[in-house]
Design a protein around this motif. Structure first.
Motif, PDB file in Angstrom:
ATOM      1  N   HIS A  56      -1.552  21.678  -7.323  1.00 32.18           N
ATOM      2  CA  HIS A  56      -0.343  21.336  -6.569  1.00 32.18           C
ATOM      3  C   HIS A  56       0.498  22.557  -6.230  1.00 32.18           C
ATOM      4  O   HIS A  56       0.730  23.425  -7.066  1.00 32.18           O
ATOM      5  N   ASP A  57       0.945  22.587  -4.970  1.00 29.05           N
ATOM      6  CA  ASP A  57       1.923  23.578  -4.517  1.00 29.05           C
ATOM      7  C   ASP A  57       3.070  22.797  -3.899  1.00 29.05           C
ATOM      8  O   ASP A  57       2.919  22.201  -2.827  1.00 29.05           O
ATOM      9  N   SER A  63       0.502  18.517  -0.202  1.00 31.63           N
ATOM     10  CA  SER A  63       0.349  18.484  -1.656  1.00 31.63           C
ATOM     11  C   SER A  63       1.334  17.495  -2.267  1.00 31.63           C
ATOM     12  O   SER A  63       0.985  16.721  -3.166  1.00 31.63           O
ATOM     13  N   ASP A  87       0.011  23.665 -11.501  1.00 35.01           N
ATOM     14  CA  ASP A  87       1.076  24.111 -10.602  1.00 35.01           C
ATOM     15  C   ASP A  87       0.774  25.522 -10.113  1.00 35.01           C
ATOM     16  O   ASP A  87       0.736  26.467 -10.907  1.00 35.01           O
ATOM     17  N   LEU A  88       0.579  25.672  -8.804  1.00 33.87           N
ATOM     18  CA  LEU A  88       0.241  26.976  -8.248  1.00 33.87           C
ATOM     19  C   LEU A  88       1.414  27.947  -8.223  1.00 33.87           C
ATOM     20  O   LEU A  88       1.236  29.107  -7.847  1.00 33.87           O
ATOM     21  N   ALA A 104      -4.676  24.254  -3.162  1.00 32.29           N
ATOM     22  CA  ALA A 104      -3.628  23.230  -3.238  1.00 32.29           C
ATOM     23  C   ALA A 104      -4.122  21.958  -2.558  1.00 32.29           C
ATOM     24  O   ALA A 104      -4.943  22.009  -1.642  1.00 32.29           O
ATOM     25  N   THR A 105      -3.641  20.837  -3.033  1.00 36.95           N
ATOM     26  CA  THR A 105      -3.990  19.514  -2.514  1.00 36.95           C
ATOM     27  C   THR A 105      -5.437  19.163  -2.846  1.00 36.95           C
ATOM     28  O   THR A 105      -6.138  18.529  -2.064  1.00 36.95           O
TER      29      THR A 105
END
Length: 144
Positions: A56-57, A63, A87-88, A104-105
């Protein structure tokens, strides 16, 4: 004459206090009912629980949409599937994403022993996510 001015001022202060209490009560109720935070303890993968990890971002709309679509499943699968976030925006999440070659996503699915079972990239609807969880973890179809 000062008494006449003091009465409206007291009434105005009481109104302001009551309005503040009301706003705080509404805000507290809204916050209480929001989904609880996702675990970021990715060391729990492989320790006996089915796990879904969202890479996730929070700066990316897609995202965040995927997270919103995932939220209803969390209660449906409580105690059966653990939903986590990589968490990015933090080094641990970045390292996890690099090891698993995930952007992400992305959703990553892990068996209770930590074996990767699958992945999906991009925004998915809640129904499709539910079907994936049921299929990959061999769960009965109507878990809701």
């Amino acid at each position: 004459m000062q008494n006449n001015v003091a009465a409206p001022r007291k009434k105005s202060q009481l109104t302001n206090v009551l309005m503040l209490v009301f706003i705080l009560a509404v805000l507290g109720t809204v916050l209480w009912n929001l989904p609880r935070g996702y675990s970021t303890d990715l060391a729990q993968i492989g320790k006996g629980q089915n796990v879904v990890v969202l890479v996730h971002d929070h700066y990316l709309v897609n995202s965040t949409r995927l997270m919103e679509n995932l939220n209803p499943l969390r209660a449906d699968y409580a105690g059966v599937v653990e939903f986590m976030v990589a968490d990015l925006q933090v080094p641990e999440g970045q390292a996890f994403a690099k090891v698993h070659n995930a952007e992400a996503t992305t959703l990553l699915f892990f068996a209770p022993d930590g074996t990767p079972l699958g992945r999906v990239q991009g925004v998915q609807e809640t129904t499709a996510l539910r079907d994936m969880v049921n299929q990959l973890f061999h769960l009965p179809t109507p878990v809701r």
